[in-house]
Enzyme design. Sequence first.
Site, PDB file in Angstrom:
ATOM      1  N   GLN A  38       0.856  -1.196   0.000  1.00 33.49           N
ATOM      2  CA  GLN A  38       0.000   0.000   0.000  1.00 33.49           C
ATOM      3  C   GLN A  38       0.892   1.246   0.000  1.00 33.49           C
ATOM      4  OE1 GLN A  38      -3.687  -0.597   2.763  1.00 33.49           O
ATOM      5  NE2 GLN A  38      -1.973  -1.683   3.690  1.00 33.49           N
ATOM      6  N   ASN A  39       2.198   1.030   0.160  1.00 29.60           N
ATOM      7  CA  ASN A  39       3.127   2.152   0.247  1.00 29.60           C
ATOM      8  C   ASN A  39       3.492   2.655  -1.146  1.00 29.60           C
ATOM      9  OD1 ASN A  39       3.066   1.769   2.984  1.00 29.60           O
ATOM     10  ND2 ASN A  39       4.933   0.535   3.021  1.00 29.60           N
ATOM     11  N   ASP A  97       6.462   4.487  -1.500  1.00 27.11           N
ATOM     12  CA  ASP A  97       7.804   5.054  -1.307  1.00 27.11           C
ATOM     13  C   ASP A  97       8.926   4.354  -2.073  1.00 27.11           C
ATOM     14  OD1 ASP A  97       7.521   3.599   2.005  1.00 27.11           O
ATOM     15  OD2 ASP A  97       8.329   2.667   0.197  1.00 27.11           O
ATOM     16  N   HIS A 103      -1.386   1.141  -4.513  1.00 21.43           N
ATOM     17  CA  HIS A 103      -1.775   2.547  -4.344  1.00 21.43           C
ATOM     18  C   HIS A 103      -0.939   3.481  -5.197  1.00 21.43           C
ATOM     19  CE1 HIS A 103      -3.584   1.666  -0.143  1.00 21.43           C
ATOM     20  NE2 HIS A 103      -4.282   1.190  -1.140  1.00 21.43           N
ATOM     21  N   CYS A 107       1.740  16.866 -20.361  1.00 20.68           N
ATOM     22  CA  CYS A 107       1.937  15.435 -20.625  1.00 20.68           C
ATOM     23  C   CYS A 107       2.881  15.288 -21.822  1.00 20.68           C
ATOM     24  CB  CYS A 107       0.589  14.786 -20.952  1.00 20.68           C
ATOM     25  SG  CYS A 107       0.755  13.126 -21.655  1.00 20.68           S
ATOM     26  N   CYS A 124       0.354  13.676 -24.873  1.00 24.93           N
ATOM     27  CA  CYS A 124      -0.763  14.423 -25.489  1.00 24.93           C
ATOM     28  C   CYS A 124      -0.608  15.926 -25.331  1.00 24.93           C
ATOM     29  CB  CYS A 124      -2.101  13.968 -24.877  1.00 24.93           C
ATOM     30  SG  CYS A 124      -2.356  14.555 -23.192  1.00 24.93           S
ATOM     31  N   ASN A 165       3.006  -6.725  13.227  1.00 28.65           N
ATOM     32  CA  ASN A 165       2.667  -5.308  13.367  1.00 28.65           C
ATOM     33  C   ASN A 165       3.094  -4.770  14.729  1.00 28.65           C
ATOM     34  OD1 ASN A 165       1.332  -3.310  11.665  1.00 28.65           O
ATOM     35  ND2 ASN A 165      -0.064  -3.068  13.408  1.00 28.65           N
TER      36      ASN A 165
HETATM   37  P1  NAD Z   1     -12.599   2.826   0.538  1.00 25.87           P
HETATM   38  O1  NAD Z   1     -12.493   2.980   2.010  1.00 25.87           O
HETATM   39  O2  NAD Z   1     -13.586   3.715  -0.154  1.00 25.87           O
HETATM   40  O3  NAD Z   1     -12.832   1.340   0.181  1.00 25.87           O
HETATM   41  C1  NAD Z   1     -12.370   0.812  -1.073  1.00 25.87           C
HETATM   42  C2  NAD Z   1     -13.316  -0.314  -1.363  1.00 25.87           C
HETATM   43  O4  NAD Z   1     -13.503  -1.117  -0.196  1.00 25.87           O
HETATM   44  C3  NAD Z   1     -14.684   0.201  -1.767  1.00 25.87           C
HETATM   45  O5  NAD Z   1     -15.192  -0.684  -2.750  1.00 25.87           O
HETATM   46  C4  NAD Z   1     -15.490   0.085  -0.499  1.00 25.87           C
HETATM   47  O6  NAD Z   1     -16.849  -0.236  -0.780  1.00 25.87           O
HETATM   48  C5  NAD Z   1     -14.888  -1.128   0.167  1.00 25.87           C
HETATM   49  N1  NAD Z   1     -15.011  -0.976   1.639  1.00 25.87           N
HETATM   50  C6  NAD Z   1     -14.865   0.167   2.345  1.00 25.87           C
HETATM   51  N2  NAD Z   1     -15.075  -0.071   3.650  1.00 25.87           N
HETATM   52  C7  NAD Z   1     -15.343  -1.408   3.765  1.00 25.87           C
HETATM   53  C8  NAD Z   1     -15.664  -2.269   4.842  1.00 25.87           C
HETATM   54  N3  NAD Z   1     -15.749  -1.812   6.101  1.00 25.87           N
HETATM   55  N4  NAD Z   1     -15.866  -3.596   4.599  1.00 25.87           N
HETATM   56  C9  NAD Z   1     -15.783  -4.056   3.337  1.00 25.87           C
HETATM   57  N5  NAD Z   1     -15.507  -3.288   2.250  1.00 25.87           N
HETATM   58  C10 NAD Z   1     -15.307  -1.986   2.488  1.00 25.87           C
HETATM   59  O7  NAD Z   1     -11.190   3.053  -0.088  1.00 25.87           O
HETATM   60  P2  NAD Z   1     -10.729   4.501  -0.155  1.00 25.87           P
HETATM   61  O8  NAD Z   1     -10.623   4.937   1.259  1.00 25.87           O
HETATM   62  O9  NAD Z   1     -11.663   5.194  -1.107  1.00 25.87           O
HETATM   63  O10 NAD Z   1      -9.292   4.480  -0.807  1.00 25.87           O
HETATM   64  C11 NAD Z   1      -9.170   3.871  -2.092  1.00 25.87           C
HETATM   65  C12 NAD Z   1      -7.801   3.376  -2.122  1.00 25.87           C
HETATM   66  O11 NAD Z   1      -6.886   4.486  -2.199  1.00 25.87           O
HETATM   67  C13 NAD Z   1      -7.513   2.606  -0.850  1.00 25.87           C
HETATM   68  O12 NAD Z   1      -6.851   1.426  -1.151  1.00 25.87           O
HETATM   69  C14 NAD Z   1      -6.648   3.610  -0.096  1.00 25.87           C
HETATM   70  O13 NAD Z   1      -5.765   2.954   0.758  1.00 25.87           O
HETATM   71  C15 NAD Z   1      -5.908   4.307  -1.223  1.00 25.87           C
HETATM   72  N6  NAD Z   1      -5.341   5.595  -0.765  1.00 25.87           N
HETATM   73  C16 NAD Z   1      -4.029   5.878  -1.013  1.00 25.87           C
HETATM   74  C17 NAD Z   1      -3.497   7.053  -0.538  1.00 25.87           C
HETATM   75  C18 NAD Z   1      -2.044   7.356  -0.763  1.00 25.87           C
HETATM   76  O14 NAD Z   1      -1.578   8.446  -0.462  1.00 25.87           O
HETATM   77  N7  NAD Z   1      -1.331   6.355  -1.302  1.00 25.87           N
HETATM   78  C19 NAD Z   1      -4.270   7.965   0.165  1.00 25.87           C
HETATM   79  C20 NAD Z   1      -5.592   7.640   0.380  1.00 25.87           C
HETATM   80  C21 NAD Z   1      -6.134   6.442  -0.083  1.00 25.87           C
HETATM   81  N1  APR Z   2       6.854  -1.685  12.901  1.00 24.43           N
HETATM   82  C1  APR Z   2       5.699  -2.338  12.605  1.00 24.43           C
HETATM   83  N2  APR Z   2       4.491  -1.727  12.526  1.00 24.43           N
HETATM   84  C2  APR Z   2       4.460  -0.398  12.740  1.00 24.43           C
HETATM   85  C3  APR Z   2       5.614   0.357  13.050  1.00 24.43           C
HETATM   86  C4  APR Z   2       6.848  -0.351  13.112  1.00 24.43           C
HETATM   87  N3  APR Z   2       8.004   0.261  13.398  1.00 24.43           N
HETATM   88  N4  APR Z   2       5.243   1.651  13.229  1.00 24.43           N
HETATM   89  C5  APR Z   2       3.901   1.694  13.035  1.00 24.43           C
HETATM   90  N5  APR Z   2       3.433   0.470  12.762  1.00 24.43           N
HETATM   91  C6  APR Z   2       2.050   0.071  12.487  1.00 24.43           C
HETATM   92  C7  APR Z   2       1.022   0.837  13.293  1.00 24.43           C
HETATM   93  O1  APR Z   2       0.767   0.141  14.492  1.00 24.43           O
HETATM   94  C8  APR Z   2      -0.180   0.790  12.357  1.00 24.43           C
HETATM   95  O2  APR Z   2      -0.954  -0.367  12.629  1.00 24.43           O
HETATM   96  O3  APR Z   2       1.805   0.379  11.134  1.00 24.43           O
HETATM   97  C9  APR Z   2       0.431   0.662  10.963  1.00 24.43           C
HETATM   98  C10 APR Z   2       0.291   1.939  10.146  1.00 24.43           C
HETATM   99  O4  APR Z   2      -1.088   2.111   9.887  1.00 24.43           O
HETATM  100  P1  APR Z   2      -1.569   3.340   9.002  1.00 24.43           P
HETATM  101  O5  APR Z   2      -0.911   4.573   9.459  1.00 24.43           O
HETATM  102  O6  APR Z   2      -3.070   3.268   8.928  1.00 24.43           O
HETATM  103  O7  APR Z   2      -0.969   3.030   7.548  1.00 24.43           O
HETATM  104  P2  APR Z   2      -1.552   1.980   6.526  1.00 24.43           P
HETATM  105  O8  APR Z   2      -2.185   0.815   7.235  1.00 24.43           O
HETATM  106  O9  APR Z   2      -0.478   1.703   5.538  1.00 24.43           O
HETATM  107  O10 APR Z   2      -2.720   2.820   5.783  1.00 24.43           O
HETATM  108  C11 APR Z   2      -3.388   2.116   4.711  1.00 24.43           C
HETATM  109  O11 APR Z   2      -4.566   4.109   4.061  1.00 24.43           O
HETATM  110  O12 APR Z   2      -4.427   6.384   3.991  1.00 24.43           O
HETATM  111  C12 APR Z   2      -4.394   5.242   3.225  1.00 24.43           C
HETATM  112  O13 APR Z   2      -3.343   4.775   1.215  1.00 24.43           O
HETATM  113  C13 APR Z   2      -3.093   5.084   2.551  1.00 24.43           C
HETATM  114  O14 APR Z   2      -1.776   3.159   2.131  1.00 24.43           O
HETATM  115  C14 APR Z   2      -2.462   3.867   3.165  1.00 24.43           C
HETATM  116  C15 APR Z   2      -3.661   3.105   3.625  1.00 24.43           C
END
Ligand code: NAD
Ligand code: APR
Length: 232
Positions: free
Chosen positions: A88-89, A91, A106, A133, A136, A198
Amino acid sequence: MEKIVILTGAGISAESGLGTFRDEGGLWAAHRIEDVATPEGFARDPKLVQNFYNMRRAQARKAEPNAAHYALAKLEQEFTGEVIIVTQNVDGLHERAGSQNVMHMHGFLEGALCAGCGHRWPAPLNMKITDRCPKCKEVATRPDIVWFGEMPYDMEDIWDHLRSCDYFVSVGTSGNVYPAAAFVQDAARHGAITIELNLEPSAVVSDFAESHCGKASDIVPEWVEKMLSVRK
Ligand code: NAD
Ligand code: APR
């Protein structure tokens, strides 16, 4: 041949100095999600969003992979079966640690995308809203990042891997965001052994057969050594 699918979240990069999202002082404490991580936020203020990702791109380039990233790269090199990282990262630290089989559900900070024609190219350090772009020539560039409300990338391939893996391991994710938070259920339903590594139990820890708490740089290398001792 055995297959391991590893889902990683912001927690695996925390010890590389990159902030997580929901921990104390995390990214969402400093920025409203709706302002910097949604298509609506980008339409409202593209300069703010470009600058937010320019800042994250600069941070990611300065960061170094940590022992957890290197351990997963070692697992991919030495495990007799297949190892796939679904991250999901955004980076790029998995690739810089040597992992090759990485799926960026993501998106990726080093990618630029044309919202007009869908063309992708390597992002400059600082993207500007006036950038055109290369294909285009439209002024419609955005970071190649999946925002809230958008569909994550490669989902069909990811579901296929979840339904055919022997191990599903989740590292450093809070289990707050779907569809990633539901991956464990799908893998378990198809017979995979599920393990959570975790800092503390995630929101979906009860869906895992096994869970270990600790810092990724400690518990991920430990788990990899254990896997390789029995599966080299
Ligand atoms: P979302 O929370 O809207 O959910 C995505 C899908 O999961 C949708 O189809 C939704 O219906 C389903 N869903 C949501 N909650 C659920 C639940 N409790 N149980 C079962 N299904 C559920 O996703 P989002 O928040 O719109 O984000 C879309 C994607 O973009 C996610 O994967 C999110 O992590 C990612 N994202 C990335 C960044 C970034 O900076 N990389 C930032 C924000 C979001
Ligand atoms: N080692 C292991 N786990 C860690 C550490 C560490 N040093 N530091 C933090 N954590 C754990 C925290 O306990 C937490 O459960 O990593 C998790 C980070 O959770 P979030 O901040 O919610 O990040 P993430 O789960 O990646 O978010 C999911 O949400 O906002 C969107 O797209 C974004 O990819 C992100 C997605």
